[in-house]
Scaffold this motif. Structure first.
Motif, PDB file in Angstrom:
ATOM      1  N   THR A 125      -8.724  -3.063   4.795  1.00 29.28           N
ATOM      2  CA  THR A 125      -8.523  -1.789   4.090  1.00 29.28           C
ATOM      3  C   THR A 125      -9.583  -0.763   4.467  1.00 29.28           C
ATOM      4  O   THR A 125      -9.334   0.447   4.377  1.00 29.28           O
ATOM      5  CB  THR A 125      -8.523  -2.018   2.578  1.00 29.28           C
ATOM      6  N   ALA A 126     -10.774  -1.231   4.891  1.00 31.42           N
ATOM      7  CA  ALA A 126     -11.825  -0.292   5.302  1.00 31.42           C
ATOM      8  C   ALA A 126     -11.388   0.494   6.525  1.00 31.42           C
ATOM      9  O   ALA A 126     -11.661   1.695   6.644  1.00 31.42           O
ATOM     10  CB  ALA A 126     -13.124  -1.046   5.572  1.00 31.42           C
ATOM     11  N   LEU A 127     -10.703  -0.168   7.442  1.00 29.73           N
ATOM     12  CA  LEU A 127     -10.176   0.527   8.614  1.00 29.73           C
ATOM     13  C   LEU A 127      -8.960   1.365   8.254  1.00 29.73           C
ATOM     14  O   LEU A 127      -8.775   2.464   8.780  1.00 29.73           O
ATOM     15  CB  LEU A 127      -9.825  -0.483   9.706  1.00 29.73           C
ATOM     16  N   ARG A 128      -8.154   0.848   7.367  1.00 29.64           N
ATOM     17  CA  ARG A 128      -6.954   1.591   6.942  1.00 29.64           C
ATOM     18  C   ARG A 128      -7.318   2.921   6.309  1.00 29.64           C
ATOM     19  O   ARG A 128      -6.645   3.934   6.520  1.00 29.64           O
ATOM     20  CB  ARG A 128      -6.152   0.748   5.959  1.00 29.64           C
ATOM     21  N   GLU A 129      -8.400   2.953   5.526  1.00 30.83           N
ATOM     22  CA  GLU A 129      -8.783   4.155   4.794  1.00 30.83           C
ATOM     23  C   GLU A 129      -9.819   4.999   5.530  1.00 30.83           C
ATOM     24  O   GLU A 129     -10.252   6.037   5.021  1.00 30.83           O
ATOM     25  CB  GLU A 129      -9.343   3.763   3.419  1.00 30.83           C
ATOM     26  N   ALA A 130     -10.226   4.565   6.725  1.00 30.36           N
ATOM     27  CA  ALA A 130     -11.256   5.311   7.468  1.00 30.36           C
ATOM     28  C   ALA A 130     -10.715   6.662   7.939  1.00 30.36           C
ATOM     29  O   ALA A 130      -9.505   6.841   8.150  1.00 30.36           O
ATOM     30  CB  ALA A 130     -11.724   4.494   8.661  1.00 30.36           C
ATOM     31  N   ILE A 131     -11.617   7.612   8.091  1.00 28.94           N
ATOM     32  CA  ILE A 131     -11.266   8.898   8.698  1.00 28.94           C
ATOM     33  C   ILE A 131     -11.709   8.837  10.155  1.00 28.94           C
ATOM     34  O   ILE A 131     -12.902   8.897  10.457  1.00 28.94           O
ATOM     35  CB  ILE A 131     -11.958  10.070   7.977  1.00 28.94           C
ATOM     36  N   LEU A 132     -10.758   8.675  11.054  1.00 28.66           N
ATOM     37  CA  LEU A 132     -11.049   8.560  12.470  1.00 28.66           C
ATOM     38  C   LEU A 132     -10.542   9.796  13.205  1.00 28.66           C
ATOM     39  O   LEU A 132      -9.522  10.376  12.834  1.00 28.66           O
ATOM     40  CB  LEU A 132     -10.392   7.291  13.045  1.00 28.66           C
ATOM     41  N   ILE A 173      -5.576   2.866  11.996  1.00 30.64           N
ATOM     42  CA  ILE A 173      -5.103   3.317  10.683  1.00 30.64           C
ATOM     43  C   ILE A 173      -3.606   3.078  10.571  1.00 30.64           C
ATOM     44  O   ILE A 173      -3.108   2.598   9.546  1.00 30.64           O
ATOM     45  CB  ILE A 173      -5.430   4.809  10.472  1.00 30.64           C
ATOM     46  N   VAL A 174      -2.897   3.395  11.643  1.00 30.33           N
ATOM     47  CA  VAL A 174      -1.452   3.187  11.657  1.00 30.33           C
ATOM     48  C   VAL A 174      -1.137   1.702  11.542  1.00 30.33           C
ATOM     49  O   VAL A 174      -0.246   1.290  10.796  1.00 30.33           O
ATOM     50  CB  VAL A 174      -0.832   3.770  12.943  1.00 30.33           C
ATOM     51  N   LEU A 175      -1.875   0.893  12.293  1.00 27.53           N
ATOM     52  CA  LEU A 175      -1.641  -0.547  12.271  1.00 27.53           C
ATOM     53  C   LEU A 175      -1.796  -1.113  10.867  1.00 27.53           C
ATOM     54  O   LEU A 175      -0.903  -1.803  10.353  1.00 27.53           O
ATOM     55  CB  LEU A 175      -2.614  -1.247  13.219  1.00 27.53           C
ATOM     56  N   PHE A 176      -2.920  -0.831  10.234  1.00 23.90           N
ATOM     57  CA  PHE A 176      -3.207  -1.429   8.938  1.00 23.90           C
ATOM     58  C   PHE A 176      -2.519  -0.712   7.778  1.00 23.90           C
ATOM     59  O   PHE A 176      -2.613  -1.167   6.637  1.00 23.90           O
ATOM     60  CB  PHE A 176      -4.711  -1.500   8.717  1.00 23.90           C
ATOM     61  N   SER A 177      -1.820   0.377   8.086  1.00 20.87           N
ATOM     62  CA  SER A 177      -0.994   1.030   7.077  1.00 20.87           C
ATOM     63  C   SER A 177       0.463   0.604   7.177  1.00 20.87           C
ATOM     64  O   SER A 177       1.281   0.981   6.338  1.00 20.87           O
ATOM     65  CB  SER A 177      -1.077   2.559   7.228  1.00 20.87           C
TER      66      SER A 177
END
Length: 273
Positions: A243-250, A260-264
């Motif tokens: 979730t840390a990667l999912r919610e990161a601002i990249l 973000i797309v992957l983990f969403s």
């Protein structure tokens, strides 16, 4: 060599080109090679090679119980490496070898002889330059009074095809074999918007996530896959949940943004053996 205009045939003794990888990874590489015009000869056992490489060579191989031949001008033999330990007198020093000829070491890279250590590929470690470098760090720190070991370390690797295959952690096959439950997140590389600006959308990325939201493994078959994998590896080293990667601002548009797309994406239900 194929892109330079040569006809290329690959003879592989296994049923899949990358038989140690998950089936979807091997299938992706096989499709890539077919698209490039490379001839794949699978389930082929080489019987004989004759001629002179650089001039004319003939390979005889057995496939489906029949002997077949293939002719060419050059041959590249890629059958692995053997340790250069024969005839060195190691047995006189009390240094034991394994059945494969590698130097036998423990988790601290100590051999069976007092005061003798070995590191790198000759010690039977995974045959990567980055592992040999980590072996050096283990010896360096232990000589200075530390207590580092080879067990439990992460072993990332990249197959530098175009596009690349990169992996860290558990594969699906390994997770099932160890009966480790996981959720599978998977997207095509085209879902990563940066691939469209690079005009290289082939491949996919996937991640295995555990019951506690930890990232168990990650594989990418895509442009600059090694760089993307390294970002996930750092998250794994830091024990970050997915979730840390999912919610990161990249930064947009970058290849890392595809995480973000992957983990969403919608994962599979928890998969167990």
């Amino acid at each position: 060599m194929r892109r330079l205009g040569s006809r290329v045939s690959i003879l592989e003794r296994n049923a899949n080109l990358l038989h140690r990888e998950d089936p979807d990874v091997s299938a992706g590489i096989e499709t890539l090679f077919h698209d490039e015009g490379i001839d794949l000869v699978l389930n082929a056992t080489v019987v004989e090679a004759s001629g002179v490489s650089g001039d004319s060579v003939i390979i005889t191989y057995k496939q489906d119980g029949q002997n077949k031949t293939i002719e060419g001008t050059h041959i590249l033999v890629a059958t692995g490496r053997t340790p250069n330990t024969e005839g060195m007198g190691l047995e006189l020093a009390g240094v034991e070898l394994t059945a494969s000829g590698h130097i036998k070491v423990n988790e601290k890279l100590k051999t069976t002889a007092p005061g003798v250590w070995a590191n790198g590929e000759v010690a039977g470690q995974p045959q990567f330059t980055h592992i040999a470098f980590d072996d050096f760090r283990i010896l360096r720190d232990n000589f200075a009074g530390g207590n580092r070991v080879t067990t439990g370390r992460q072993v990332p690797y990249v197959l530098f095809t175009d596009p690349e295959v990169a992996h860290i952690g558990l594969s699906e096959a390994e997770a099932r074999k160890k009966n480790i439950p996981y959720r599978l997140f998977k997207i095509p590389m085209a879902a990563d918007l940066r691939t469209r600006t690079l005009s290289e959308t082939r491949g996919f990325m996937k991640a295995l996530v555990g019951e506690d939201d930890s990232i168990l493994g990650f594989t990418v078959f895509g442009v600059d896959g090694g760089e993307i994998m390294s970002a996930v590896q750092i998250a794994m080293l830091g024990r970050l949940p997915y979730t840390a990667l999912r919610e990161a601002i990249l930064t947009h548009p970058t290849l890392m943004e595809g995480l973000i797309v992957l983990f969403s994406s919608v994962p599979t239900s928890m998969i167990q053996k």
